[in-house]
Design an enzyme around this catalytic site. Structure first.
Site, PDB file in Angstrom:
ATOM      1  N   THR A 265       3.103   1.754   8.049  1.00  0.00           N
ATOM      2  CA  THR A 265       2.760   2.588   6.901  1.00  0.00           C
ATOM      3  C   THR A 265       1.382   2.221   6.381  1.00  0.00           C
ATOM      4  O   THR A 265       0.827   1.168   6.732  1.00  0.00           O
ATOM      5  CB  THR A 265       3.801   2.413   5.775  1.00  0.00           C
ATOM      6  OG1 THR A 265       3.606   3.413   4.784  1.00  0.00           O
ATOM      7  CG2 THR A 265       3.664   1.059   5.109  1.00  0.00           C
ATOM      8  N   THR A 266       0.829   3.078   5.557  1.00  0.00           N
ATOM      9  CA  THR A 266      -0.383   2.761   4.798  1.00  0.00           C
ATOM     10  C   THR A 266      -0.174   3.261   3.376  1.00  0.00           C
ATOM     11  O   THR A 266       0.091   4.442   3.164  1.00  0.00           O
ATOM     12  CB  THR A 266      -1.623   3.438   5.398  1.00  0.00           C
ATOM     13  OG1 THR A 266      -1.771   3.043   6.764  1.00  0.00           O
ATOM     14  CG2 THR A 266      -2.878   3.020   4.621  1.00  0.00           C
TER      15      THR A 266
END
Length: 217
Positions: free
Chosen positions: A17-18
């Site tokens: 994820t970011t």
């Protein structure tokens, strides 16, 4: 962001994820990508919403185990709603972050999820807090997290500045997410952004093919 996988051959949790949040003059931007993966290898969804509203002007981003993160945010949302009824006023941003911190600390042996909490309140205005694995709570003007964050620390250090305008901060957040999603194979999908100010909340979704491109990847 990862969903639980029951195959005994998968060891631990591999996150993908970011997430990020940044304070600007008068408000805050919080955002993330939308890709969920299983074991950090198989993309199980391209449309997961990782920016969760826990109260009117308070949002959090989640990274790590999807099931753990959703359980924590659901519990935090209930507690904050109950708290606002008792106090007859909206909760402070630090109160929301503290609820998440306590839930993570009390269940640190079982949970594999971290959070960024951002919002606006009448006492301190725009704020950003990080709740890491184990329940550590830190306030910062800008923060990033997830596997994609390793690719953009230099960009964030170089480009973030205090008292940016709303437009400057939105462009900064969009560029940061685009750079991470372009390099991290388990970050991707669309960019979900939320702008929080005294005036209210604005949701912005930028499709993957509309994000800025910085190379020919």
């Amino acid at each position: 962001m990862e969903k639980h996988f029951t195959d005994s051959r998968v060891k631990g949790v591999s996150t993908g994820t970011t997430i990020l949040a940044a304070v600007f003059d008068g408000g805050v931007v919080i955002g993330s990508d939308s890709r969920a993966s299983i074991g950090g290898e198989y993309v199980s969804s391209k449309t997961i919403n990782k920016v969760i509203q826990v109260h009117d002007r308070i949002f959090c981003c989640m990274a790590g185990s999807l099931a753990d993160a959703q359980a924590v945010t659901k519990t935090a949302k209930f507690q904050l709603s109950f708290h606002s009824i008792q106090m007859e006023s909206p909760p402070l941003v630090i109160s929301a972050a503290s609820v998440l911190k306590q839930l993570c600390y009390n269940n640190k042996e079982e949970l594999q999820a971290g959070f960024i909490t951002a919002g606006w309140d009448r006492k301190k205005g725009p704020q950003v807090y990080v709740v890491s694995l184990g329940g550590m709570l830190i306030g910062q003007p800008v923060t990033i997290g997830g596997s994609g964050s390793t690719y953009i620390y230099g960009y964030v250090d170089a480009k973030y500045k205090v008292n940016m305008t709303r437009e400057e901060c939105l462009q900064f957040a969009t560029n940061a997410l685009a750079l991470a999603m372009g390099r991290d194979n388990v970050s991707g999908g669309v960019a979900n952004l939320v702008v929080i100010t005294e005036a209210g909340v604005e949701h912005i979704v930028i499709p993957g093919d509309k994000l800025p491109r910085f190379s020919d990847e």
